[in-house]
Motif scaffolding. Sequence first.
Motif, PDB file in Angstrom:
ATOM      1  N   THR A 204      -4.153  -1.915  -4.664  1.00  0.00           N
ATOM      2  CA  THR A 204      -2.918  -1.551  -4.289  1.00  0.00           C
ATOM      3  C   THR A 204      -2.857  -0.636  -3.612  1.00  0.00           C
ATOM      4  OG1 THR A 204      -1.591  -2.559  -6.395  1.00  0.00           O
ATOM      5  CG2 THR A 204      -0.691  -0.456  -4.322  1.00  0.00           C
ATOM      6  N   GLU A 205      -4.023   0.786  -3.818  1.00  0.00           N
ATOM      7  CA  GLU A 205      -4.676   1.596  -3.096  1.00  0.00           C
ATOM      8  C   GLU A 205      -4.835   1.507  -1.828  1.00  0.00           C
ATOM      9  OE1 GLU A 205      -3.109   5.106  -2.981  1.00  0.00           O
ATOM     10  OE2 GLU A 205      -2.030   4.090  -4.198  1.00  0.00           O
ATOM     11  N   GLU A 207      -4.885  -1.509  -0.335  1.00  0.00           N
ATOM     12  CA  GLU A 207      -3.799  -2.735   0.618  1.00  0.00           C
ATOM     13  C   GLU A 207      -2.823  -1.536   1.252  1.00  0.00           C
ATOM     14  OE1 GLU A 207      -0.090  -5.960   0.889  1.00  0.00           O
ATOM     15  OE2 GLU A 207      -1.910  -5.704  -0.910  1.00  0.00           O
ATOM     16  N   ARG A 208      -2.627  -0.418   0.882  1.00  0.00           N
ATOM     17  CA  ARG A 208      -1.342   0.810   2.032  1.00  0.00           C
ATOM     18  C   ARG A 208      -2.408   2.194   2.652  1.00  0.00           C
ATOM     19  NH1 ARG A 208      -0.460   3.756  -2.799  1.00  0.00           N
ATOM     20  NH2 ARG A 208       1.160   2.866  -2.965  1.00  0.00           N
ATOM     21  N   TRP A 209      -3.684   1.806   2.231  1.00  0.00           N
ATOM     22  CA  TRP A 209      -4.706   2.410   3.192  1.00  0.00           C
ATOM     23  C   TRP A 209      -5.131   1.152   4.441  1.00  0.00           C
ATOM     24  CZ3 TRP A 209      -8.941   1.803   5.250  1.00  0.00           C
ATOM     25  CH2 TRP A 209     -10.078   2.882   6.468  1.00  0.00           C
ATOM     26  N   ARG A 211      -2.497  -0.626   5.317  1.00  0.00           N
ATOM     27  CA  ARG A 211      -1.784  -1.064   6.027  1.00  0.00           C
ATOM     28  C   ARG A 211      -0.628  -0.038   6.879  1.00  0.00           C
ATOM     29  NH1 ARG A 211       1.244  -5.770   4.537  1.00  0.00           N
ATOM     30  NH2 ARG A 211       0.943  -7.300   2.945  1.00  0.00           N
ATOM     31  N   ASP A 212      -1.451   1.155   6.563  1.00  0.00           N
ATOM     32  CA  ASP A 212      -0.689   2.820   6.911  1.00  0.00           C
ATOM     33  C   ASP A 212      -1.630   2.624   8.362  1.00  0.00           C
ATOM     34  OD1 ASP A 212       1.386   3.382   5.272  1.00  0.00           O
ATOM     35  OD2 ASP A 212      -0.677   4.138   3.633  1.00  0.00           O
TER      36      ASP A 212
END
Length: 359
Positions: A204-205, A207-209, A211-212
């Motif tokens: 999750t983290e 993928e968030r990085w 995308r950010d």
Amino acid sequence: MPIRASNSRPFIAGSLMLVIIALVVVAVHAAMSGSEKSSGTNASSESINQELVIYIGRSESLVGPIIESFQRETGIRVRTKYASTGPLAALILEEGRRSPADVFYAQDPGGLAVLADRGRLRELPEPILDLVHSADRDHAGRWVGITGRIRTLSYSTERVASADLPDSVLELTEERWRGRVGWAPSNASFQAFITAMRHELGETETERWLRDMIANEVRTYPRNMPIVQAVADGEIDLGLVNHYYLHRFIVERGESFPVANHIPAGTNGTGDLGGTMLISGAGILETARNSDAAERFLQYLLSEEVQHRFVSESSEYPLRKEMAAGHNLPSDALRSVDLNRLGDLEQTIGLLRRVGALR
């Protein structure tokens, strides 16, 4: 401070890899049609099995001279096939027991781990394994590290003050870095870095990085060298690359080249994923026809002479025990990442495609 790989129990997913390799095998054959070479005299049909066949996922300009030296010093004839590490690993799996390869010399441990997981690499003898620390080889002794390289942030010395550099690669999603950062998602080292991030921070983290980063207008390049050039040209101010690419520019253009490397120390000073230590490595195929010559080649790569060549010619880290890094390489304390987990590549590629970093 860079993160060094350690050697705990691997987590290598193999089932989806077969799907991926099926998609690349045809491209592999086409891409490598002109890359197979014989170093030395042509072998007769009677002596073809005396040749050492090496599949190499590293740069020919770097490894080729070492192959030539090995041949001169040992009298062993060598036939090579050069391509990227991933496609070569896919080819070996597709060839199965028919593969002519005796040795697989890979740019990163991911391809080696995949082959080891599929039972394609044999256990190496202790005299070879003992040349490196346990952290720099397969936990079951099926491949051994040859040299190391550090993921780093190459930055413009003209537009970025050292005091403003990030302590962590995770800070690159901040607004102040919008449109100023470059990466190469198709590069094997970048993919290994993301694989390490997945296992350190979770799916999750990570993928968030990713995308950010995309939302923060990160710029995409095909390889590491164009990233360093883009930093020098002012297209971007910072790039995610391996440490030795800058060395190559400095050798060619001098110390005034306006780019430097920054290895983030982490927010608590114990190391950061942006400074992960990756390694090149080699293993002997389970179907190798010339295992004695193959073992001599691995011993040669880990000899003091050749390790010194890697340090002086490409600014890589020597992995032979008791050998110090070059004077221009950092040698700070290193944090652990499981080297064997970097074989979990298919999920990383799927993630990069899902977020739009890879097409």
